[in-house]
Motif scaffolding. Sequence first.
Motif, PDB file in Angstrom:
ATOM      1  N   LEU A   1      -7.292  -4.456   1.591  1.00  0.00           N
ATOM      2  CA  LEU A   1      -8.093  -3.233   1.604  1.00  0.00           C
ATOM      3  C   LEU A   1      -9.244  -3.399   0.614  1.00  0.00           C
TER       4      LEU A   1
ATOM      5  N   TRP B   1      -2.496  -5.153   0.865  1.00  0.00           N
ATOM      6  CA  TRP B   1      -2.199  -3.709   0.982  1.00  0.00           C
ATOM      7  C   TRP B   1      -1.460  -3.375   2.273  1.00  0.00           C
TER       8      TRP B   1
ATOM      9  N   VAL C   1     -14.337   2.272   3.294  1.00  0.00           N
ATOM     10  CA  VAL C   1     -12.962   1.807   3.153  1.00  0.00           C
ATOM     11  C   VAL C   1     -12.750   0.802   4.285  1.00  0.00           C
TER      12      VAL C   1
ATOM     13  N   TYR D   1      -6.430   5.533  -1.783  1.00  0.00           N
ATOM     14  CA  TYR D   1      -7.011   4.180  -1.645  1.00  0.00           C
ATOM     15  C   TYR D   1      -7.742   3.822  -2.919  1.00  0.00           C
TER      16      TYR D   1
ATOM     17  N   GLY E   1       0.781  -1.242   0.000  1.00  0.00           N
ATOM     18  CA  GLY E   1       0.000   0.000   0.000  1.00  0.00           C
ATOM     19  C   GLY E   1       0.805   1.280   0.000  1.00  0.00           C
TER      20      GLY E   1
ATOM     21  N   TYR F   1      -1.818   6.401   4.872  1.00  0.00           N
ATOM     22  CA  TYR F   1      -1.836   6.381   3.404  1.00  0.00           C
ATOM     23  C   TYR F   1      -2.525   7.648   2.900  1.00  0.00           C
TER      24      TYR F   1
END
Length: 373
Positions: A323, A338, A310, A373, A80, A370
């Motif tokens: 994810l 991820w 998410v 996404y 990720g 992060y």
Amino acid sequence: MKLSTLLLPLVAGTTLAAKTCTSNGAQDPSAYKLTISADSPALATLSAIFSAAGKNVSVSDVLDSGNRALTSSKPSIGNGNPVVHLAWNTGDENTAKWLPQGITSSADADPSGKWEDREAWIVSWHQDDDSNARVSVVDRASGKYRHVYLVRPEGDSFASVGVHAGGIVWYQNFLYVVDTSVGVRVFDLGNLWEVEIGEGLGKQADGSYVAENYRYVLPQIHYYRFSSTNGSKFRHSYISLDRSANPPTLLVGEYQTEDSTVDIRFVKYPLSPSTGRLAVNNDGVVTATEAYCTDFLRVQGAFSRNGQFVVSRSNGASKGGDLFVWTPGQAAEAHAGWFPPGNEDLSYNPVRKEWYTVTEHEGLRWIVGYDSY
Ligand SMILES: *[C@@H]1O[C@H](CO)[C@@H](O)[C@H](O)[C@H]1NC(C)=O
Ligand SMILES: *[C@@H]1O[C@H](CO)[C@@H](O)[C@H](O)[C@H]1NC(C)=O
């Protein structure tokens, strides 16, 4: 989560719960309720004692007293590409006694992204046997952090909070902590207390207060007990704030390892921005405004934004977690592998446009963040 701590609740869950979801997507939310308890009278008693002693402190005081530090460290597993990757100090990385579970930030607490002009994370940890819980209050700028013990006021003393603390949300002065079968416990950041360093918990014979060698305690103010109008049970496994909703909502979701006999649901409850509490009616009851059936197994965390979810799914102690990005009514977009292993609760930061999780396994513990996404 450790297998030993998982087995009992899961067995109980499968025998008690009836499956209500027949297909994925929106469900009528009106059956799901949370009822607020009275504010703890013992909290007021203790608040007066600690304030008079000059030992009622602020979040900034705790940040300034940080006695441990995060270090930059890149996980070797997970595709990720985290923009934030921080490891705990050696003791916290490797301890078998405490496992990190929940994460929230000052961007949950306040729309400015800051609390008392500081950017901070709060991370919850449960003791291996779920007999106690603590939080780490982390100064993002310096990486320094301090652990704070969670307590339940009782008379003129306080006791342990035996909670798995699988997810947390910091909203205004309150820290919302999920309690698997009960609902949501709430801790009062307007009452952070400094205690004497010493063993034991609560008031001692000499009148002093201690908390297992921790310097600060955070007391529970009240809790919300789950009920449903039709006998449906709910596993409160993780929690997050959705500021894109009006009013903002708390999303609470279920962890399950199979979905043929039990539900896996996301349920959202409205907050009252003027009080920082959930939007309860005159009887102290808040009714869910959204509910969704899903088929994501082993979900450890989720957040929602603008109608999209998410989702964080774990795959054991050595494999990266998955994810999912899901808009109800459409197929989920999957990003396998991820996360680093042991990914947990999620938290979104609308100011930095970043989102965070924390990973739980010994020697593989990070705060990761992060920007996509
Ligand atoms: C409980 O209520 C929800 C929401 O109205 C509904 O979808 C579900 O099927 C009900 N469950 C049972 C066991 O009747
Ligand atoms: C304790 O400190 C907090 C934060 O500094 C403050 O908001 C609160 O009013 C104080 N409580 C009392 C009883 O003085």
